[in-house]
Scaffold this active site. Structure first.
Site, PDB file in Angstrom:
ATOM      1  NE  ARG A 258      -1.992   2.019   3.315  1.00  0.00           N
ATOM      2  CZ  ARG A 258      -1.937   2.026   4.645  1.00  0.00           C
ATOM      3  NH1 ARG A 258      -2.586   1.117   5.358  1.00  0.00           N
ATOM      4  NH2 ARG A 258      -1.216   2.925   5.291  1.00  0.00           N
ATOM      5  CG  HIS A 262      -6.839   2.496   5.689  1.00  0.00           C
ATOM      6  ND1 HIS A 262      -7.134   1.246   5.194  1.00  0.00           N
ATOM      7  CD2 HIS A 262      -7.977   2.973   6.246  1.00  0.00           C
ATOM      8  CE1 HIS A 262      -8.411   0.981   5.459  1.00  0.00           C
ATOM      9  NE2 HIS A 262      -8.943   2.012   6.082  1.00  0.00           N
ATOM     10  CE1 TYR A 271       0.360   2.908   8.904  1.00  0.00           C
ATOM     11  CE2 TYR A 271      -1.016   4.453  10.117  1.00  0.00           C
ATOM     12  CZ  TYR A 271      -0.741   3.748   8.964  1.00  0.00           C
ATOM     13  OH  TYR A 271      -1.563   3.878   7.873  1.00  0.00           O
TER      14      TYR A 271
END
Lengths: 367, 325
Positions: A258, A262, A271
């Site tokens: 990815r 998100h 993160y």
């Protein structure tokens, strides 16, 4: 009484044909007609340009939250390319490239993203489900659709997309198990993009691969380089044939990444480190496919530029169309919010609709 | 005193609970490293470690099922469902186990679990991110349903929910997460679960609301004041068990009632409140109990969600209807 081997588990294969430098394994290279190679490239490129434009529209506040596909174009196009019109596509929520390849329009996708129910516009006869937000729930829908195909002895299959996060949901287990138990023509495409919002794959599962989960259900599973269109194409070809001719489901794990957020509501800097993302930039599925096609003499820089120019223009026009549609819808009365709850609208709902209509008039009157 | 918005207040309540009681654990998707998708759990993993602030795999049913086991074995889980629209994937664990363990084991195993979930429309979100289905939970015996209407109450109610010996569905109005700040006391503060509050005194009409509808109802009351109407407003705070006493006392005084909620009208909390008033104060009523609620439809995608949500104007008009003015 004994203590012996109860089951022999086959090794899980990993398939890679076109590496990140654009070098191809001649022994594994599938024999794909040139026009199809180009079609796939175009679908991937269009998906990328579409996604970039959509991100801009979101950042400008013109549309709402969505899940970008950047980096996952090969996983989507290499697989969905095997679908016939009569086959079914059951997406999750990060498959815009596959949906557009199947016939969804940027206009509709954007209308949906701008918050209009009318954006879910599945033409009569199309075998495509809308995107599915509750994670993993669609795997069972794929099994149900495939049961219908088998029951009526149709020549079709169901292709169901999901992510690595979905494999933790109970519905993943149930969906794959049902498909296996009933011998259904389903191909499960797992786009393992390594992240479920902030949760890395290593915290999602202790399994070395997602493909190996297939073994537990008694069906074939294979892991492929999901950024390698040739590998995705080849593995899916086998799986689709198996589904069509043997009524046997397959789980294909496309190892991809990815590259973006998100959804646009997410901030990955909280993160994950840029160090982790950087190597994946070099593994871009479109770059390596370009190198491959150039080597084959099917593509050159001018052709790429022409395609990009054409797509940019097409996308500008698509947004113009979308804005017009939004304007039309905003000018129309919003009574449609009461539509499509039931085949026949019950009296209390009609009463509420009349009340709502009355309120609209009143509020318009009061300015 | 600190000025906090609701999400910061929720965070404060959890931080205090973690510091205060070693048996408290937080679990859910993205609650650890990410600090929660709304930042409700921000910095908690740094302060209390990953054993107590637990990033789970993506599985709502798993989160609640684990919480049941944790509660059986002496922990006090505070579980997060990312959106109430995804809590249905844990419905069977909640209905079959969370709500029943005390009863099934004749009190041997209890469920001091808090299940936090953001609910409600008005934030331009995707499908499944805007519903207000508190009635599902309120309908289930054994559960308590708590819904705060502002930062200070959110902190005090969440603190009380975590201390509560029984399972609490803590329904957070996400439209209010960052809509305003309030002074929240530095010292710990709790409110009583099952107790409503008269937040505005009046004698002409009782307006009952909670969560994201409370600020709108207060605004409607202010507008009515200009026309000389003195509206009493009750912030329910706990939808189940209902604080009948506060409601009935007010109804006996005003004789007129308007219930406001964004949940769909049919079988919504307003229907239950109406029934309780019929039971206990029917002959004090000067007009039928009225309701302003969401329509019996799924919240439309966000371009039209404002049509679904009860507006201040609609609340005012319905109050006037009830007052016959």
């Amino acid at each position: 009484m004994s203590r012996r081997v109860a089951a022999q588990i086959d090794d899980i294969e990993y398939l890679s044909i076109l590496d990140e430098t654009g070098k191809v394994d001649k022994d594994l290279e599938p024999d794909i007609p040139e026009d199809i190679l180009l079609n796939m490239y175009q679908a991937m490129l269009f998906g990328r340009r579409f996604d970039e434009r959509m991100l801009k529209l979101q950042r400008q506040g013109r549309i709402g939250t969505f899940a970008p596909i950047k980096g996952q174009e090969a996983a989507q196009i290499g697989s969905a390319f095997h679908l016939r019109k009569t086959d079914w596509l059951i997406p999750s929520f990060r498959e815009a490239a596959a949906q557009i390849w199947r016939g969804a329009t940027p206009q509709d996708i954007w209308l949906f993203a701008a918050g209009y129910n009318e954006g879910v516009n599945i033409p009569e006869g199309a075998h495509d489900l809308p995107l599915c937000v509750p994670v993993g729930t669609q795997l069972l829908h794929a099994a149900g659709i495939a049961y219908g195909i088998k029951y009526r002895k149709e020549d079709g299959i169901a292709m169901c997309f999901h992510g690595d996060g979905a494999t933790s949901e109970g519905d993943f287990h149930e969906g794959v198990n049902f498909a296996a138990v009933y011998g259904l023509p389903v191909v499960f495409i797992c786009q393992n993009n390594h992240w479920a919002i902030s949760l890395p794959l290593s915290k999602q599962t202790r399994s070395e691969t997602i493909a190996q989960k297939a073994v537990a259900y008694g069906i074939p599973g294979i892991q492929v380089d999901g950024n390698d269109i040739l590998a995705v194409w080849a593995a899916t070809k086998e799986a689709v044939e198996r589904a069509r001719t043997e009524l046997c489901p397959t789980l294909i794990e496309c190892v991809t990444y990815r590259m973006e957020v998100h959804t646009t509501a997410d901030d990955p800097t909280r993160y994950r480190e840029e160090d982790e993302v950087a190597p994946w930039r070099k593994r871009d599925p479109i770059d390596r496919f370009e190198t491959y096609l150039k080597k084959k003499g099917l593509l050159d820089d001018k052709a790429i530029k022409d395609l990009n120019d054409a797509y940019q223009e097409q996308l500008l026009k698509a947004w113009d169309d979308t804005e017009k549609r939004i304007h039309e819808l905003d000018s129309a009365d919003p009574l449609s919010i009461f539509d499509d709850l039931y085949e026949e609208s019950p009296p209390h709902l009609e009463e509420q609709k009349a009340y709502f209509k009355n309120r609209l008039q009143k509020e318009a009157h009061n300015g | 005193m600190a000025e906090l918005n609701m999400i910061q207040a929720v965070n404060l309540a959890m931080r205090e609970a973690l510091a205060d009681d070693e048996s408290v654990v937080i679990l859910g998707q993205d609650v650890g490293v990410d600090g929660g998708i709304f930042r409700a759990t921000i910095d908690l993993i740094e302060e209390f470690g990953e054993e107590r602030v637990i990033d789970t795999p993506l599985a709502e049913s798993g989160i609640i099922g684990m919480s049941v086991g944790m509660a059986v074995n002496g922990l006090k889980p505070v579980a997060e469902m990312q959106f109430s629209g995804f809590a249905y994937q844990a419905f069977h664990q909640i209905e079959n186990h969370v709500a029943r363990f005390r009863w099934r084991t004749s009190g041997r195993f209890t469920m001091p679990i808090v299940i936090r979930m953001p609910y409600g429309a008005g934030v331009r979100a995707l499908e499944h991110h805007s519903e207000s289905r508190e009635a599902y939970w309120a309908h289930t015996p054994g559960l308590k349903v708590v819904i705060p209407s502002g930062p200070r109450k959110a902190r005090a109610l969440l603190a009380a929910s975590i201390k509560d010996p029984d399972p609490v569905i803590f329904y957070e109005p996400k439209a209010l997460y960052r809509s305003f700040k309030e002074e929240v006391p530095d010292e710990p503060e709790t409110l009583v679960i099952g107790k409503a509050e008269v937040v505005r005194a009046g004698e002409d009409i009782t307006m009952i609301a909670y969560g994201a509808m409370l600020p709108r109802t207060m605004e409607a009351a202010e507008r009515l004041e200009k026309d000389g109407v003195k509206a009493e407003v009750i912030d329910l705070m706990t939808v189940s068990p209902l604080d009948e006493e506060t409601i009935i006392t007010s109804v006996k005084k005003t004789g007129r009632v308007l219930v406001v909620h964004e949940a769909a009208r049919s079988f919504g909390p307003g229907a239950e409140i109406c029934a309780r008033i019929n039971d206990k104060a029917l002959f004090y009523l000067e007009a039928p109990v009225n309701r302003v609620a969401g329509y019996d439809i799924h919240p439309p995608y966000f371009a039209r969600e404002h049509h679904y949500l009860p507006s201040v104007a609609r609340i005012v008009d319905e109050a006037r209807e009830t007052l016959s003015i």
